[in-house]
Design an enzyme around this catalytic site. Structure first.
Site, PDB file in Angstrom:
ATOM      1  N   ASP A   1      -7.856  -7.631   5.207  1.00  0.00           N
ATOM      2  CA  ASP A   1      -8.098  -6.303   5.780  1.00  0.00           C
ATOM      3  C   ASP A   1      -9.574  -5.989   5.602  1.00  0.00           C
ATOM      4  O   ASP A   1     -10.274  -6.649   4.825  1.00  0.00           O
ATOM      5  CB  ASP A   1      -7.238  -5.249   5.059  1.00  0.00           C
ATOM      6  CG  ASP A   1      -7.468  -3.840   5.592  1.00  0.00           C
ATOM      7  OD1 ASP A   1      -7.576  -3.677   6.825  1.00  0.00           O
ATOM      8  OD2 ASP A   1      -7.564  -2.888   4.785  1.00  0.00           O
ATOM      9  N   SER A   2     -10.013  -4.926   6.255  1.00  0.00           N
ATOM     10  CA  SER A   2     -11.395  -4.481   6.088  1.00  0.00           C
ATOM     11  C   SER A   2     -11.639  -3.962   4.673  1.00  0.00           C
ATOM     12  O   SER A   2     -12.784  -3.881   4.243  1.00  0.00           O
ATOM     13  CB  SER A   2     -11.687  -3.365   7.082  1.00  0.00           C
ATOM     14  OG  SER A   2     -10.765  -2.311   6.893  1.00  0.00           O
TER      15      SER A   2
ATOM     16  N   CYS B   1      -4.450  -5.310   9.159  1.00  0.00           N
ATOM     17  CA  CYS B   1      -5.469  -4.358   9.598  1.00  0.00           C
ATOM     18  C   CYS B   1      -5.185  -4.028  11.060  1.00  0.00           C
ATOM     19  O   CYS B   1      -5.192  -4.930  11.913  1.00  0.00           O
ATOM     20  CB  CYS B   1      -6.850  -5.010   9.452  1.00  0.00           C
ATOM     21  SG  CYS B   1      -8.207  -4.007  10.086  1.00  0.00           S
TER      22      CYS B   1
ATOM     23  N   GLU C   1      -9.863   5.507   0.935  1.00  0.00           N
ATOM     24  CA  GLU C   1     -10.674   4.606   0.086  1.00  0.00           C
ATOM     25  C   GLU C   1     -11.378   5.382  -1.030  1.00  0.00           C
ATOM     26  O   GLU C   1     -11.792   4.806  -2.021  1.00  0.00           O
ATOM     27  CB  GLU C   1     -11.677   3.810   0.935  1.00  0.00           C
ATOM     28  CG  GLU C   1     -11.023   2.830   1.901  1.00  0.00           C
ATOM     29  CD  GLU C   1     -11.093   1.358   1.466  1.00  0.00           C
ATOM     30  OE1 GLU C   1     -11.916   1.011   0.633  1.00  0.00           O
ATOM     31  OE2 GLU C   1     -10.278   0.560   1.989  1.00  0.00           O
TER      32      GLU C   1
ATOM     33  N   CYS D   1      -2.652   2.120  11.160  1.00  0.00           N
ATOM     34  CA  CYS D   1      -3.715   1.569  10.310  1.00  0.00           C
ATOM     35  C   CYS D   1      -3.086   1.402   8.932  1.00  0.00           C
ATOM     36  O   CYS D   1      -2.364   2.286   8.455  1.00  0.00           O
ATOM     37  CB  CYS D   1      -4.876   2.560  10.273  1.00  0.00           C
ATOM     38  SG  CYS D   1      -6.078   2.253   8.967  1.00  0.00           S
TER      39      CYS D   1
ATOM     40  N   HIS E   1      -4.165   1.633   6.079  1.00  0.00           N
ATOM     41  CA  HIS E   1      -4.525   2.598   5.029  1.00  0.00           C
ATOM     42  C   HIS E   1      -3.598   3.823   5.042  1.00  0.00           C
ATOM     43  O   HIS E   1      -3.431   4.495   4.027  1.00  0.00           O
ATOM     44  CB  HIS E   1      -5.950   3.122   5.245  1.00  0.00           C
ATOM     45  CG  HIS E   1      -7.025   2.186   4.804  1.00  0.00           C
ATOM     46  ND1 HIS E   1      -7.331   1.026   5.467  1.00  0.00           N
ATOM     47  CD2 HIS E   1      -7.886   2.251   3.755  1.00  0.00           C
ATOM     48  CE1 HIS E   1      -8.343   0.421   4.861  1.00  0.00           C
ATOM     49  NE2 HIS E   1      -8.692   1.143   3.816  1.00  0.00           N
TER      50      HIS E   1
HETATM   51  N1  DGL Z   1      -6.798  -0.906   7.367  1.00  0.00           N
HETATM   52  C1  DGL Z   1      -7.653  -0.954   8.511  1.00  0.00           C
HETATM   53  C2  DGL Z   1      -6.831  -0.771   9.781  1.00  0.00           C
HETATM   54  O1  DGL Z   1      -5.658  -0.953   9.729  1.00  0.00           O
HETATM   55  C3  DGL Z   1      -8.742   0.027   8.302  1.00  0.00           C
HETATM   56  C4  DGL Z   1      -9.727   0.026   9.398  1.00  0.00           C
HETATM   57  C5  DGL Z   1     -11.134   0.288   9.077  1.00  0.00           C
HETATM   58  O2  DGL Z   1     -11.710  -0.439   8.305  1.00  0.00           O
HETATM   59  O3  DGL Z   1     -11.695   1.190   9.704  1.00  0.00           O
HETATM   60  O4  DGL Z   1      -7.281  -0.484  10.847  1.00  0.00           O
END
Ligand code: DGL
Length: 271
Positions: A10-11, A73, A152, A186, A188
């Protein structure tokens, strides 16, 4: 039978919501997780940058000899082309497919909401798949760019005043549209599930993309003969592109009872 680990990326830390579910459904599997904590967020960036980052993340995980790749992600899942994924040396899944399939099984009034990062909503990935699966569906899609930084930075406690205000700003439109199912597009966003659920109302089903993808992944590994045959004792190794301390501060929030395990920093730009 295949004893290699599953690769998840993931990011940042959001993909840990998928790791938590994978640990539940596949307790014997080893997992390697990469969180690009030095370059998060991806969702506010352009397509070429997201693709470049995704390719590096995938190359790193392939260098770790993984047997299966999960882009945990929504942003990468919405951007990484399926033709390119089909040429990878191991099976790959994003989170869009499983979440969309779940949404069409849950909606009763065929009104479905999708929230995600700016890149995810701009790509139209969820909407396209939902329409394929249910042609008469009414979709209300909304980019919620502030949710990732809020999560975050740990603004996830029930009643957090900043998050409460942002939820109201973003989600009033979806509530007014009468959606009965909402894809948290997403990885998150499940950290905000309680607050989002309170705002949307108990009759609205919320879909956690990491959770439904973990369940589909368990079935896929089985079908492909890729499970390792163990029912317990799976280990997870974590890699990040920023300092491990930042990861360790927040991991309990994302992983709950599964927190812990070695964390190492890598130079992702060299992959
Ligand atoms: N968890 C990532 C997603 O599902 C976060 C995206 C991001 O880094 O902006 O899109």
């Amino acid at each position: 039978m295949d004893t290699r680990p599953i690769g998840v990326f993931d990011s940042g830390l959001g993909g840990l919501t998928a790791v938590r579910q994978l640990r539940r459904v596949l307790p014997g599997e080893d997992i390697i997780y990469f969180g690009d904590t030095g370059r998060v967020p991806y969702g506010s960036r352009g397509r070429q940058t997201i693709l470049q980052y995704a390719r590096q993340d995938i190359r790193f995980l392939l260098s770790q000899n993984v047997k299966f790749l999960m882009a945990a992600c929504g942003t990468v899942s919405s951007t990484y082309p399926s033709e390119e994924a089909s040429r990878l040396p191991v099976p790959y899944t994003g989170v869009v497919g499983a979440a969309a399939r779940k949404a069409v099984t849950l909606t009763r009034n065929h009104k479905v909401g999708v929230i995600g990062t700016a890149a995810t909503i701009r790509s139209g990935s969820y909407a396209a798949l939902l329409r394929d699966l249910m042609p008469d569906i009414q979709i209300t899609a909304k980019a919620c760019p502030l949710f990732v930084p809020l999560v975050e930075s740990g603004h996830v406690t029930d009643g957090d005043p900043v998050t409460t205000l942002v939820i109201e700003q973003y989600l009033t439109e979806l509530r007014d549209a009468g959606v009965d199912t909402l894809i948290l597009g997403c990885t998150h966003y499940p950290l905000l599930k309680k607050m989002i659920g309170d705002f949307m109302g108990a009759e609205v089903a919320l879909i956690d993309p990491g959770k439904v993808t973990a369940i589909e992944t368990a079935a896929a590994l089985d079908d492909l003969g890729l499970t390792n045959g163990r029912s317990e004792g799976g280990r997870v190794r974590y890699y990040v592109s920023d300092t491990p301390e930042a990861f360790q501060e927040l991991e309990t929030l994302f992983l709950g009872e599964y927190a812990g395990g070695p964390v190492e920093q890598i130079a992702i730009e060299t992959y």
